[in-house]
Scaffold this motif. Structure first.
Motif, PDB file in Angstrom:
ATOM      1  N   THR A  68       0.852  -1.196   0.000  1.00  0.00           N
ATOM      2  CA  THR A  68       0.000   0.000   0.000  1.00  0.00           C
ATOM      3  C   THR A  68       0.880   1.236   0.000  1.00  0.00           C
ATOM      4  OG1 THR A  68      -1.709  -1.157   1.271  1.00  0.00           O
ATOM      5  CG2 THR A  68      -1.840   1.242   1.191  1.00  0.00           C
ATOM      6  N   LEU A  69       0.564   2.161  -0.877  1.00  0.00           N
ATOM      7  CA  LEU A  69       1.277   3.435  -0.957  1.00  0.00           C
ATOM      8  C   LEU A  69       0.268   4.570  -0.823  1.00  0.00           C
ATOM      9  CD1 LEU A  69       3.625   2.759  -4.007  1.00  0.00           C
ATOM     10  CD2 LEU A  69       4.389   3.155  -1.687  1.00  0.00           C
ATOM     11  N   ALA A  70       0.648   5.634  -0.138  1.00  0.00           N
ATOM     12  CA  ALA A  70      -0.228   6.796  -0.015  1.00  0.00           C
ATOM     13  C   ALA A  70       0.626   8.056   0.023  1.00  0.00           C
ATOM     14  CB  ALA A  70      -1.091   6.709   1.240  1.00  0.00           C
ATOM     15  N   ALA A  71       0.140   9.104  -0.650  1.00  0.00           N
ATOM     16  CA  ALA A  71       0.794  10.410  -0.630  1.00  0.00           C
ATOM     17  C   ALA A  71      -0.292  11.465  -0.508  1.00  0.00           C
ATOM     18  CB  ALA A  71       1.616  10.624  -1.899  1.00  0.00           C
ATOM     19  N   GLY A  72      -0.063  12.444   0.336  1.00  0.00           N
ATOM     20  CA  GLY A  72      -1.099  13.446   0.535  1.00  0.00           C
ATOM     21  C   GLY A  72      -0.541  14.818   0.886  1.00  0.00           C
ATOM     22  N   TRP A  73      -1.310  15.839   0.530  1.00  0.00           N
ATOM     23  CA  TRP A  73      -0.996  17.236   0.877  1.00  0.00           C
ATOM     24  C   TRP A  73      -2.192  17.816   1.633  1.00  0.00           C
ATOM     25  CZ3 TRP A  73       2.530  20.880   1.419  1.00  0.00           C
ATOM     26  CH2 TRP A  73       2.141  22.211   1.482  1.00  0.00           C
ATOM     27  N   LEU A  77      -6.656  26.891   5.844  1.00  0.00           N
ATOM     28  CA  LEU A  77      -7.075  28.230   5.427  1.00  0.00           C
ATOM     29  C   LEU A  77      -8.085  28.728   6.446  1.00  0.00           C
ATOM     30  CD1 LEU A  77      -7.579  27.509   1.615  1.00  0.00           C
ATOM     31  CD2 LEU A  77      -5.606  28.597   2.681  1.00  0.00           C
ATOM     32  N   ALA A  78      -7.594  29.446   7.488  1.00  0.00           N
ATOM     33  CA  ALA A  78      -8.455  29.929   8.578  1.00  0.00           C
ATOM     34  C   ALA A  78      -9.159  28.736   9.216  1.00  0.00           C
ATOM     35  CB  ALA A  78      -9.425  30.982   8.076  1.00  0.00           C
ATOM     36  N   GLU A  79     -10.510  28.734   9.239  1.00  0.00           N
ATOM     37  CA  GLU A  79     -11.250  27.632   9.864  1.00  0.00           C
ATOM     38  C   GLU A  79     -11.378  26.421   8.947  1.00  0.00           C
ATOM     39  OE1 GLU A  79     -12.559  30.662   9.524  1.00  0.00           O
ATOM     40  OE2 GLU A  79     -12.455  31.495  11.559  1.00  0.00           O
ATOM     41  N   PHE A  80     -10.915  26.539   7.720  1.00  0.00           N
ATOM     42  CA  PHE A  80     -11.097  25.466   6.748  1.00  0.00           C
ATOM     43  C   PHE A  80      -9.770  24.759   6.470  1.00  0.00           C
ATOM     44  CE2 PHE A  80     -14.391  28.576   5.992  1.00  0.00           C
ATOM     45  CZ  PHE A  80     -15.534  27.801   5.876  1.00  0.00           C
ATOM     46  N   GLY A  81      -9.879  23.527   6.047  1.00  0.00           N
ATOM     47  CA  GLY A  81      -8.719  22.766   5.628  1.00  0.00           C
ATOM     48  C   GLY A  81      -9.046  22.019   4.346  1.00  0.00           C
ATOM     49  N   TRP A  82      -8.041  21.838   3.507  1.00  0.00           N
ATOM     50  CA  TRP A  82      -8.255  21.061   2.291  1.00  0.00           C
ATOM     51  C   TRP A  82      -7.066  20.143   2.087  1.00  0.00           C
ATOM     52  CZ3 TRP A  82      -5.354  20.921  -2.252  1.00  0.00           C
ATOM     53  CH2 TRP A  82      -4.346  21.858  -2.349  1.00  0.00           C
ATOM     54  N   GLY A  83      -7.290  19.083   1.348  1.00  0.00           N
ATOM     55  CA  GLY A  83      -6.225  18.131   1.113  1.00  0.00           C
ATOM     56  C   GLY A  83      -6.439  17.368  -0.178  1.00  0.00           C
ATOM     57  N   LEU A  84      -5.359  16.836  -0.705  1.00  0.00           N
ATOM     58  CA  LEU A  84      -5.388  15.994  -1.898  1.00  0.00           C
ATOM     59  C   LEU A  84      -4.603  14.740  -1.580  1.00  0.00           C
ATOM     60  CD1 LEU A  84      -6.274  15.835  -4.898  1.00  0.00           C
ATOM     61  CD2 LEU A  84      -4.014  16.727  -5.469  1.00  0.00           C
ATOM     62  N   GLN A  85      -5.197  13.574  -1.835  1.00  0.00           N
ATOM     63  CA  GLN A  85      -4.542  12.327  -1.457  1.00  0.00           C
ATOM     64  C   GLN A  85      -4.597  11.321  -2.602  1.00  0.00           C
ATOM     65  OE1 GLN A  85      -5.910   9.604   1.860  1.00  0.00           O
ATOM     66  NE2 GLN A  85      -4.167  10.639   2.797  1.00  0.00           N
ATOM     67  N   LEU A  86      -3.461  10.667  -2.813  1.00  0.00           N
ATOM     68  CA  LEU A  86      -3.343   9.585  -3.791  1.00  0.00           C
ATOM     69  C   LEU A  86      -2.993   8.311  -3.035  1.00  0.00           C
ATOM     70  CD1 LEU A  86      -1.114  11.455  -6.420  1.00  0.00           C
ATOM     71  CD2 LEU A  86      -3.593  11.222  -6.461  1.00  0.00           C
ATOM     72  N   HIS A  87      -3.610   7.190  -3.431  1.00  0.00           N
ATOM     73  CA  HIS A  87      -3.267   5.929  -2.774  1.00  0.00           C
ATOM     74  C   HIS A  87      -3.357   4.792  -3.782  1.00  0.00           C
ATOM     75  CE1 HIS A  87      -7.550   4.707  -2.610  1.00  0.00           C
ATOM     76  NE2 HIS A  87      -7.773   5.990  -2.358  1.00  0.00           N
ATOM     77  N   ILE A 101      -7.859   8.641  -5.964  1.00  0.00           N
ATOM     78  CA  ILE A 101      -7.516  10.040  -5.738  1.00  0.00           C
ATOM     79  C   ILE A 101      -8.678  10.686  -5.005  1.00  0.00           C
ATOM     80  CG2 ILE A 101      -8.365  10.685  -8.044  1.00  0.00           C
ATOM     81  CD1 ILE A 101      -6.305  12.967  -7.980  1.00  0.00           C
ATOM     82  N   LEU A 102      -8.381  11.433  -3.962  1.00  0.00           N
ATOM     83  CA  LEU A 102      -9.415  12.047  -3.129  1.00  0.00           C
ATOM     84  C   LEU A 102      -9.113  13.530  -2.942  1.00  0.00           C
ATOM     85  CD1 LEU A 102      -9.812   9.403  -0.262  1.00  0.00           C
ATOM     86  CD2 LEU A 102     -11.457   9.888  -2.064  1.00  0.00           C
ATOM     87  N   LEU A 103     -10.131  14.351  -3.108  1.00  0.00           N
ATOM     88  CA  LEU A 103     -10.065  15.768  -2.761  1.00  0.00           C
ATOM     89  C   LEU A 103     -10.857  15.939  -1.479  1.00  0.00           C
ATOM     90  CD1 LEU A 103      -9.234  18.671  -3.475  1.00  0.00           C
ATOM     91  CD2 LEU A 103     -11.397  18.880  -4.731  1.00  0.00           C
ATOM     92  N   GLN A 104     -10.183  16.427  -0.431  1.00  0.00           N
ATOM     93  CA  GLN A 104     -10.779  16.453   0.899  1.00  0.00           C
ATOM     94  C   GLN A 104     -10.957  17.886   1.391  1.00  0.00           C
ATOM     95  OE1 GLN A 104      -7.339  14.355   2.065  1.00  0.00           O
ATOM     96  NE2 GLN A 104      -8.385  12.436   2.455  1.00  0.00           N
ATOM     97  N   GLY A 105     -11.973  18.089   2.197  1.00  0.00           N
ATOM     98  CA  GLY A 105     -12.214  19.390   2.796  1.00  0.00           C
ATOM     99  C   GLY A 105     -12.787  19.231   4.191  1.00  0.00           C
TER     100      GLY A 105
END
Length: 622
Positions: A68-73, A77-87, A101-105
């Motif tokens: 299993t491999l995973a990479a994420g950023w 941003l103030a009260e909000f957070g965002w992320g991008l993840q590949l696995h 691939i996931l776009l997270q908030g």
């Protein structure tokens, strides 16, 4: 047949079952917690964080190795957070690979204290599953008398070997600091992955992609500034598969931003889990090992799963190290006054009145409680402040503290607006956007008789104010000058050109007026032309002033192209100030949209003033 061979075949059959089995997973979600629960996206992150994770299990079984491999950023941003993840998960000899691939908030709502948050999150993305059916082994290919025959008919018909599915995840997470003298960081979370349950089909029969439920909790016990214990638990279920993990981590803090974490845990009925994580500055690495004690241990030769990760952080962590700078028993990350001893009920700050009575921050002899400028020495008569420009207003109340002014203008000097730059302030200017003089209240005076054009009934001929700005003449005055008849105080010619709304283009049906005027002027020697542009009342004053000038220029250019010398033409724009009809009707506005061309026998500014007391007949408007 040996027992290990039988177990290997069991693993092959298990790999085939993975077509509709659970997701790949990690034993630890220290770095990829937002994969487990999107509500934790950018939790504890300031500028950003990059996470990389790798896991390998059953490597000793070539037919069942699983990675299993995973990479994420993640970024806050103030009260909000965002992320991008590949696995990516890779399993078994059939190269069963699941890639996503996931776009997270996430939204992190503060509930009160500094580290008391309720977070909501979601993730959308795509999942692709693919495999090589020729590398799979099936029960029908195993013959008791011949053993395994890979060329035998498997009896399986696969319609698809690759599928791409939409993915949706949701979650909620609660983080809270409880306690004062020995704060405790409490975390709970619940998440559902594959919330929409997309359908998948390899053989033709349709399956719903099973949802994965994750629930977890941890309790960070900070026993001292440099040591904490964290018991934790996690339960996950997907389809018929489930797991329960219990564990305990011990963290040793060194300096401001360095620590060593050691952990031990157990996945019930499967493996013991060991962890070591080192953190320094803005970097972290961890290594974990699963010591398998399940039925697969004889096949793996005792080898377990290994897992590792790297994290690079940018900016400061939002959950700071537990230190107590002022020694008041309240750790700095919870202390609103971390450098001044205070009270728990005031979030670590002292009582305001006690501080103010004793404190004189700027040393000017005025306690801060009475000092309007507690950080700058001042005088008692100015409430502890200064008046840098000596205009009678102390600097905090002075909009121009370094420039003497008056109170009515907030301590700034009086500098009135003058839109047309004629030296007459706008509030006193009767023609705000047309240059004039102080004597004529900011309006032009074309004939120089002391009456502005808007008040002058004969704006191109000098005359006394008593006669409305028009000249006076009589037989007697004419005889005294040796003239047979009184002079005529009228323009030689007057032409009016009309325009469409908001336009400065001469309409074709108006051309003949200007053609005839240009031909007539070529027969004259002595004359002076005034070209005045006008508008209706639509639009702003500055815009209409500009539009009037453009209309006057259009007429001038037309006449110049037809031989009229440019030096004999003078332009002026009155904008909307001199209407000839009401602006309340369309017909009236059409009459007001005009340019007036007035041909005079002389330059009005050069004519002598009339002194005769007797008025002469005059045409209204001139």
């Amino acid at each position: 047949m040996k027992k290990t061979t039988l177990l290997a075949i069991i693993c092959l059959l298990w790999c085939a079952s993975l077509l509709h089995a659970q997701d790949g997973h990690f034993s630890h979600y220290r770095f990829g917690k937002n994969w487990l629960n999107p509500a934790t996206t950018a939790q504890g992150v300031d500028a950003g964080r990059l996470d990389l994770q790798y896991r390998s299990q059953w490597a000793a079984i070539p037919t069942a190795a699983y990675t299993t491999l995973a990479a994420g950023w993640q970024q806050r941003l103030a009260e909000f957070g965002w992320g991008l993840q590949l696995h990516s998960n890779h399993a078994g000899p059939a190269s069963l690979r699941t890639t996503g691939i996931l776009l997270q908030g996430a939204y992190h709502k503060r509930l009160g204290r500094k580290n008391d948050f309720l977070s909501y999150g979601g993730a959308i993305g795509l999942i692709q599953k693919r495999f090589n059916p020729m590398a799979l082994a099936f029960e029908s290919q195993y013959q008791p008398d011949q053993g395994f025959d890979p060329n035998a008919d498997s009896g399986e018909a696969f319609q698809n070997t690759t599928m791409t599915l939409p993915d949706l995840s949701v979650g909620v997470h609660w983080t809270s600091d409880i306690g004062q003298e020995k704060p405790t960081l409490f975390q709970l979370g619940l998440a559902i992955r594959h919330f929409a349950q997309p359908t998948e089909s390899f053989r033709g029969d349709v399956y719903n992609f099973p949802m994965r439920l994750s629930a977890y909790g941890s309790l960070g016990l900070f026993l001292s500034e440099n040591f904490e214990l964290t018991p934790h638990a996690r339960y996950q279920r997907q389809g018929v598969h489930s797991e329960m993990v219990l564990g305990m981590d011990a963290t040793f803090h060194f300096g401001d931003n360095s620590s060593l974490r050691l952990g031990a845990g157990a996945r019930m009925g499967d493996a013991l889990i060991w962890l070591a994580e080192l953190k320094w500055d803005n970097k972290s690495i961890y290594v974990a090992y699963d010591d398998n004690y399940s039925l697969l241990k004889p096949v793996t030769g005792g080898a377990g799963a290994i897992e590792m990760g790297v994290s690079l952080r940018f900016g400061k962590e939002r959950l700071q190290q537990r230190v107590d700078t002022d020694g008041d028993g309240i750790f700095d990350h919870l202390d609103a006054c971390p450098e001044v001893p205070g009270l728990p009920e005031l979030d670590g700050c002292p009582r305001p009145e006690a501080v103010a009575k004793k404190t004189d921050s700027d040393g000017d002899g005025i306690p801060d409680i009475d000092d309007r400028c507690p950080l700058e020495p001042g005088l008692l008569k100015w409430q502890g402040c200064v008046d840098s420009d000596a205009d009678g207003l102390i600097d905090p109340d002075d909009r121009c503290p370094n420039l003497a002014g008056i109170a009515a203008f907030g301590g700034c000097p009086y500098k009135p607006n003058d839109a047309d730059g004629d030296g007459v302030p706008d509030e006193l200017d009767y023609c705000v956007y047309i240059k004039g003089s102080v004597a004529t209240r900011g309006c032009p005076d074309t004939d120089g008789d002391g009456l502005s054009d808007i008040d002058d009934e004969c704006p191109y001929f000098k005359g006394p104010k008593s006669n409305g700005g028009c000249p006076v003449a009589s037989e007697k005055a004419a005889a005294a000058k040796g003239e047979a008849t009184p002079p005529t105080f009228e323009p030689l010619k007057r032409v009016v050109v009309h325009f469409d709304t908001d336009k400065a283009v001469i309409k074709p049906h108006e051309y003949h007026l200007l053609y005839e005027l240009a031909a007539w002027l070529r027969e004259l020697d002595d004359y002076h032309i005034y070209i005045a542009g006008h508008t209706d009342a639509e639009g702003s004053g500055p815009y209409n002033q500009s539009l009037g000038m453009r209309r006057a220029e259009a007429v001038r250019d037309f006449l110049q192209q037809r031989g009229v010398p440019i030096e004999k033409m003078e332009l002026v724009s009155y904008g909307e100030t001199l209407p000839v009809d009401s602006n309340g009707t369309e017909e009236g506005k059409a009459r007001n949209r005009r340019t007036e061309v007035v041909v005079l026998p002389f330059d009005p500014k050069a004519q002598p003033a009339s002194t005769s007391p007797e008025p002469a007949p005059r045409t209204p408007g001139w």
